[in-house]
Design a protein around this motif. Structure first.
Motif, mmCIF file in Angstrom:
data_model
loop_
_atom_site.group_PDB
_atom_site.id
_atom_site.type_symbol
_atom_site.label_atom_id
_atom_site.label_comp_id
_atom_site.label_asym_id
_atom_site.label_seq_id
_atom_site.Cartn_x
_atom_site.Cartn_y
_atom_site.Cartn_z
ATOM 1 N N ARG A 1 -24.989 -10.688 -12.840
ATOM 2 C CA ARG A 1 -25.759 -11.510 -11.946
ATOM 3 C C ARG A 1 -25.888 -12.793 -12.799
ATOM 4 O O ARG A 1 -25.176 -13.918 -13.283
ATOM 5 N N LYS A 2 -27.662 -13.025 -12.641
ATOM 6 C CA LYS A 2 -27.688 -14.682 -13.167
ATOM 7 C C LYS A 2 -27.801 -14.321 -14.555
ATOM 8 O O LYS A 2 -28.129 -15.335 -15.466
ATOM 9 N N LYS A 3 -27.682 -13.732 -15.244
ATOM 10 C CA LYS A 3 -27.862 -13.403 -17.025
ATOM 11 C C LYS A 3 -26.369 -13.767 -17.716
ATOM 12 O O LYS A 3 -25.859 -12.712 -17.497
ATOM 13 N N THR A 4 -26.826 -14.262 -18.882
ATOM 14 C CA THR A 4 -25.349 -14.532 -20.131
ATOM 15 C C THR A 4 -26.066 -13.969 -21.136
ATOM 16 O O THR A 4 -26.977 -13.796 -21.669
ATOM 17 N N TYR A 5 -24.599 -13.544 -22.005
ATOM 18 C CA TYR A 5 -24.912 -12.669 -23.128
ATOM 19 C C TYR A 5 -24.232 -13.618 -23.621
ATOM 20 O O TYR A 5 -23.106 -14.417 -24.208
ATOM 21 N N SER A 6 -24.341 -13.168 -25.571
ATOM 22 C CA SER A 6 -23.460 -13.666 -26.463
ATOM 23 C C SER A 6 -22.234 -12.654 -26.525
ATOM 24 O O SER A 6 -22.606 -11.617 -26.452
ATOM 25 N N SER A 7 -22.319 -13.109 -28.026
ATOM 26 C CA SER A 7 -20.953 -11.381 -28.476
ATOM 27 C C SER A 7 -20.945 -11.382 -30.117
ATOM 28 O O SER A 7 -20.164 -11.416 -30.593
ATOM 29 N N ASP A 8 -22.516 -11.876 -30.641
ATOM 30 C CA ASP A 8 -22.366 -12.630 -31.955
ATOM 31 C C ASP A 8 -21.648 -10.540 -32.645
ATOM 32 O O ASP A 8 -21.101 -10.624 -33.095
ATOM 33 N N PHE A 9 -23.149 -9.894 -32.115
ATOM 34 C CA PHE A 9 -22.655 -8.582 -32.662
ATOM 35 C C PHE A 9 -21.662 -7.597 -32.157
ATOM 36 O O PHE A 9 -21.072 -7.052 -33.118
ATOM 37 N N ALA A 10 -20.856 -8.065 -31.148
ATOM 38 C CA ALA A 10 -20.116 -7.274 -30.845
ATOM 39 C C ALA A 10 -18.772 -8.327 -31.764
ATOM 40 O O ALA A 10 -17.709 -6.977 -32.327
ATOM 41 N N GLU A 11 -18.552 -8.882 -31.953
ATOM 42 C CA GLU A 11 -18.050 -9.825 -32.962
ATOM 43 C C GLU A 11 -17.630 -9.293 -34.168
ATOM 44 O O GLU A 11 -17.024 -8.475 -34.858
ATOM 45 N N LYS A 12 -19.316 -8.682 -34.234
ATOM 46 C CA LYS A 12 -19.018 -7.935 -35.931
ATOM 47 C C LYS A 12 -18.630 -6.499 -36.218
ATOM 48 O O LYS A 12 -17.555 -6.152 -37.403
ATOM 49 N N VAL A 13 -19.100 -5.587 -34.875
ATOM 50 C CA VAL A 13 -18.420 -4.653 -34.612
ATOM 51 C C VAL A 13 -16.747 -4.794 -34.845
ATOM 52 O O VAL A 13 -16.781 -3.694 -35.018
ATOM 53 N N LEU A 14 -16.628 -5.593 -33.909
ATOM 54 C CA LEU A 14 -14.713 -5.516 -34.060
ATOM 55 C C LEU A 14 -13.906 -5.791 -35.268
ATOM 56 O O LEU A 14 -13.080 -5.205 -36.058
ATOM 57 N N LYS B 1 -15.421 -4.737 -38.235
ATOM 58 C CA LYS B 1 -15.578 -3.446 -39.065
ATOM 59 C C LYS B 1 -14.611 -2.794 -38.336
ATOM 60 O O LYS B 1 -14.322 -1.754 -39.835
ATOM 61 N N LEU B 2 -14.424 -2.858 -37.201
ATOM 62 C CA LEU B 2 -13.525 -1.759 -36.564
ATOM 63 C C LEU B 2 -11.723 -1.842 -37.212
ATOM 64 O O LEU B 2 -10.876 -1.353 -37.508
ATOM 65 N N ASN B 3 -11.537 -3.743 -37.108
ATOM 66 C CA ASN B 3 -9.887 -3.711 -38.288
ATOM 67 C C ASN B 3 -10.091 -3.320 -38.934
ATOM 68 O O ASN B 3 -8.510 -2.914 -39.140
ATOM 69 N N ALA B 4 -11.067 -3.919 -40.482
ATOM 70 C CA ALA B 4 -11.135 -2.828 -41.266
ATOM 71 C C ALA B 4 -11.053 -1.710 -41.856
ATOM 72 O O ALA B 4 -10.524 -0.853 -42.623
ATOM 73 N N LYS B 5 -12.003 -0.279 -40.568
ATOM 74 C CA LYS B 5 -11.252 0.309 -40.430
ATOM 75 C C LYS B 5 -10.308 1.023 -40.345
ATOM 76 O O LYS B 5 -9.486 2.147 -40.740
ATOM 77 N N LEU B 6 -9.233 0.222 -39.113
ATOM 78 C CA LEU B 6 -7.544 0.365 -39.186
ATOM 79 C C LEU B 6 -7.098 0.039 -40.514
ATOM 80 O O LEU B 6 -5.975 0.601 -40.635
ATOM 81 N N ARG B 7 -7.399 -0.798 -41.044
ATOM 82 C CA ARG B 7 -6.450 -1.600 -41.940
ATOM 83 C C ARG B 7 -6.752 0.138 -42.922
ATOM 84 O O ARG B 7 -5.895 0.456 -43.911
ATOM 85 N N LEU B 8 -7.081 0.462 -42.997
ATOM 86 C CA LEU B 8 -7.859 1.521 -44.609
ATOM 87 C C LEU B 8 -6.792 2.895 -44.061
ATOM 88 O O LEU B 8 -6.438 3.684 -44.671
ATOM 89 N N LEU B 9 -7.089 2.842 -42.500
ATOM 90 C CA LEU B 9 -6.064 4.267 -41.779
ATOM 91 C C LEU B 9 -4.982 4.076 -41.715
ATOM 92 O O LEU B 9 -4.025 5.168 -42.314
#
Length: 284
Positions: free
Chosen positions: A260-273, A275-283
Motif C-alpha cells: 500500500r503506501k508503506k515502503t520497506y528497506s532490505s538491510d536485514f534480509a540481505e544479512k540473512v541471505l 548467512k544462508l549462502n555461507a551455510k550452503l558453502r559449508l554444506l
C-alpha cells in the motif's frame, strides 16, 4: 525426459490417466527442489517433509522410498535432461495411484513422477533494483491447522490469488486464514522485521511448513541480537514493520518493497541471505 516410477520417458509419453487420484481429487503431494551442479539443496529437509505429509494423508509409503533411492531418481532425471552441471528446478510429485472414489480402492498404489527444467539463477541473490509490490488477497481464506500447510496439489487459492495479483499489477499477495491473520505469501513464507524483533506465522495458523523457512529460523536462532517469535501476524502490523521478506527454496529471500503506501528497506534480509549462502558453502 520425465521420470515416471523410475522409468525415463519422453514428455509426450508421460501421460497420467484420467483415473489418477492426484488429477481427480488432488490426492497428491509435491516437493519443489533447487538443484545446482548435481547438489540438491536441503534434500534431507525436503525428504522428511514429504514423508511426514504422506503419513498425514494416510498414504502407504513404499518400502523403496528411502532418502537414497529418491535422491538417485532425482539425479537420474537431472542427468537425462542434461542439467547435471547447471542449475535446475525439479518437481517431485507423489500420488495415491488409481482407483476408488473419495475412499481409495485397495488396488490404488502410491506412484511418483519427477520433472526437471532449467533454472537460470544458481545463486541466492537480492536484486536491489527489483520491486516487490504486495497486497492482501481477501477473496478467500485458509482454515488454520496443519492440513492447510501441506504441500499438496490442492492450490486453488494460490492459483486464483496469482491471477488476482497479475490483474491488479501486484508482484505477490499475502494470504489470510479464517481468523484474518496473515499466514504466508502466495509462493512462500513471510517474515516481519520490527527493530530487533522478527516474527513469522506459526504452523498452526495454516502456513506452509517451508524448507527455506526452517533454514532462516535456524540462522536467526543463532543471532543473539534478535528476538524471534513464531506468532500470528495481523494486517495492521504490516505498515508498522521495518522490513517484510518472503522465503522459498527457489528464490531464497525476496524482500517486499511496498505494501500500500508503506515502503520497506532490505538491510536485514540481505544479512540473512549472506548467512544462508555461507551455510550452503559449508554444506557443499
Amino acid at each position: 525426459m520425465v521420470n515416471y516410477n523410475g522409468t525415463l520417458v519422453s514428455q509426450d509419453d508421460a501421460k497420467l490417466t484420467i483415473a489418477n487420484r492426484g488429477y481427480k481429487y488432488g490426492d497428491a503431494l509435491f516437493e519443489t527442489l533447487k538443484v545446482v551442479n548435481g547438489k540438491i539443496f536441503f534434500w534431507e529437509d525436503h525428504y522428511f517433509r514429504l514423508m511426514s505429509s504422506m503419513r498425514i494423508l494416510r498414504m502407504d509409503i513404499p518400502m523403496a522410498f528411502t532418502m537414497e533411492f529418491l535422491e538417485a531418481e532425482i539425479l537420474k532425471t537431472i542427468e537425462a535432461n542434461d542439467l547435471l552441471t547447471s542449475a535446475a528446478r525439479v518437481r517431485v510429485n507423489v500420488d495415491r495411484g488409481e482407483g476408488g472414489k473419495y475412499f481409495p480402492s485397495k488396488e490404488a498404489n502410491v506412484a511418483f513422477n519427477i520433472t526437471a527444467e532449467v533454472h537460470h539463477d544458481p545463486f541466492y541473490t537480492i536484486d536491489e533494483t527489483a520491486t516487490c509490490l504486495v497486497d492482501l488477497y481477501k477473496d478467500y481464506y485458509v482454515a488454520p491447522g496443519l492440513l492447510s500447510g501441506l504441500k499438496s496439489n490442492n492450490k486453488a487459492i494460490q492459483v486464483i490469488g496469482s491471477i488476482y495479483a497479475q490483474e491488479n499489477d501486484f508482484d505477490n499477495c499475502f494470504v489470510l486464514n479464517t481468523n484474518k491473520s496473515i499466514i504466508e505469501a502466495l509462493n512462500g513464507n513471510l517474515f516481519l522485521v520490527k527493530g530487533d524483533k522478527i516474527k513469522t506465522p506459526p504452523l498452526e495458523d495454516g502456513c506452509l511448513k517451508g524448507v527455506m523457512r526452517k533454514q532462516v529460523l535456524e540462522i536467526l536462532d543463532k543471532d543473539v541480537n534478535v528476538i524471534v517469535e513464531e506468532a500470528s501476524i495481523s494486517p495492521f502490523e504490516l505498515q508498522k514493520a521495518d522490513e517484510l521478506f518472503i522465503t522459498n527454496v527457489i528464490q531464497g529471500i525476496v524482500p517486499v518493497t511496498k505494501y500500500r503506501k508503506k515502503t520497506y528497506s532490505s538491510d536485514f534480509a540481505e544479512k540473512v541471505l549472506n548467512k544462508l549462502n555461507a551455510k550452503l558453502r559449508l554444506l557443499s
